[in-house]
Write an enzyme that holds these catalytic residues in place. Structure first.
Site, PDB file in Angstrom:
ATOM      1  N   ALA A 103      -5.910  -0.017  -5.332  1.00  0.00           N
ATOM      2  CA  ALA A 103      -5.147   1.251  -5.623  1.00  0.00           C
ATOM      3  C   ALA A 103      -3.907   1.331  -4.758  1.00  0.00           C
ATOM      4  CB  ALA A 103      -6.007   2.473  -4.880  1.00  0.00           C
ATOM      5  N   GLY A 144      -9.370  -1.426  -5.591  1.00  0.00           N
ATOM      6  CA  GLY A 144      -9.728  -1.217  -7.109  1.00  0.00           C
ATOM      7  C   GLY A 144      -9.561  -1.843  -8.162  1.00  0.00           C
ATOM      8  N   GLU A 193     -12.884  -3.442  -8.184  1.00  0.00           N
ATOM      9  CA  GLU A 193     -13.703  -2.544  -8.801  1.00  0.00           C
ATOM     10  C   GLU A 193     -13.675  -2.453 -10.371  1.00  0.00           C
ATOM     11  OE1 GLU A 193     -12.553   0.322  -5.680  1.00  0.00           O
ATOM     12  OE2 GLU A 193     -14.399   0.709  -5.449  1.00  0.00           O
ATOM     13  N   GLU A 250     -10.911  -2.097   1.905  1.00  0.00           N
ATOM     14  CA  GLU A 250     -10.650  -0.845   2.472  1.00  0.00           C
ATOM     15  C   GLU A 250     -10.862  -0.538   3.671  1.00  0.00           C
ATOM     16  OE1 GLU A 250     -12.286  -1.686  -0.457  1.00  0.00           O
ATOM     17  OE2 GLU A 250     -11.297  -0.694  -2.209  1.00  0.00           O
TER      18      GLU A 250
END
Ligand code: COA
Length: 259
Positions: A66, A111, A114, A134
């Site tokens: 992200a 992300g 993911e 993260e």
């Protein structure tokens, strides 16, 4: 909407989707997420599309996570909403009715990993690096990473990588079953295209039922074994199954019609 960060190219019956913010290692900012939402959630699937490849622009990153710059000062409520929004997109990718391959051409972090894990098949280039970093930022994966990593590589390995934020290389990812093929940068896309062409040559009704049964595995409300028996039986009366069996017995390639 204009696709500025999510480039969509049509190659025959395939879509090649490129996340294109190379200056930020293709990090998923709000605009990119909105464009992904438009593609996978808002728009009906074009029935002539037989497969999708998702990759990153450049040779360094698939997606480096992200966009951390957008996290600054974000209130808890907005962050939770962003997580739910991302989960909706990635669930839509997982439930896409045709095969979606992640062609992981470099860093697949946060992300990015993911998104790759929501795809049906993952192939990587030999320079790819994977991780859920993260915890280094004091947060956790928000787009399904805590769930899908455990599903894909098992609890022990997933906990190791989630708790440490460690990056792993393509060889380790292959060994763990996180990806099913590792290629040079140059061969990655052609190999993904070859794989989709191979799947497209199989009985289309059978492919559809593989998707249905595989989805049932993750749905506690559906008895996957019962569904499998039902679909197995149903396929026996299709023209494609008759063709597949006749072709095998006649020692010739089958010619499926999707009926
Ligand atoms: N969000 C926003 N920008 C990012 C980014 C991210 N997740 N990842 C990389 N970038 C940007 C960098 O800020 C840098 O921009 P700048 O040139 O304007 O400073 C540019 O992309 C290149 O990254 P850089 O860090 O200089 O490359 P590197 O080769 O030294 O390191 C990484 C590559 C992937 C190891 C490093 O960028 C990184 O750790 N990124 C964050 C990964 C992460 O934590 N993702 C999960 C987010 S929840």
């Amino acid at each position: 909407m204009d696709q500025k960060n999510v480039l969509i190219e049509r190659e025959g019956n395939l879509l090649i989707v490129t996340i294109a913010r190379p200056d930020a290692l293709n990090a998923l900012n709000r605009r990119t997420m909105t464009e992904l939402h438009a593609l996978f959630v808002d728009n009906p699937v074009d029935e002539s599309v037989q497969g999708v490849i998702i990759t990153g622009a450049g040779t360094k990153a698939f997606i480096a996570g992200a966009d951390i710059k957008e996290f600054v000062g974000m209130p808890a409520q907005d962050a939770a909403a962003l997580s739910a929004y991302g989960q909706d997109i990635f669930n839509a990718i997982e439930n896409y009715p045709v095969p979606v391959i992640a062609a992981i051409n470099g860093f697949a972090l946060g992300g990015g990993l993911e998104l790759a894990m929501a795809c049906h098949i993952r192939l990587a280039s030999d320079n790819a690096r994977f991780g859920q970093p993260e915890v280094n930022l004091g947060t956790i994966p928000g787009y399904g990473g805590t769930q899908r990593l455990i599903r894909l590589v098992g609890h022990g390995r997933a906990m190791h990588w989630l708790l440490t934020g460690d990056m792993i290389d393509a060889g380790t990812a292959l060994q763990a079953g996180l990806v099913t093929g590792v290629y040079s940068q140059q061969d990655l896309l052609p190999e993904a295209q070859k794989l989709l062409a191979k799947i497209a040559s199989k009985g289309p009704l059978a492919i559809k039922e593989i998707f249905n049964c595989a989805r049932a595995y993750h749905d506690p409300e559906i008895d996957g074994f019962a569904l499998e028996s039902d679909r197995f039986g149903w396929l026996f009366e299709t023209a494609d199954f008759a063709e597949g069996v006749n072709a095998f017995l006649a020692k010739r390639p089958p010619s499926f019609t999707g009926k």
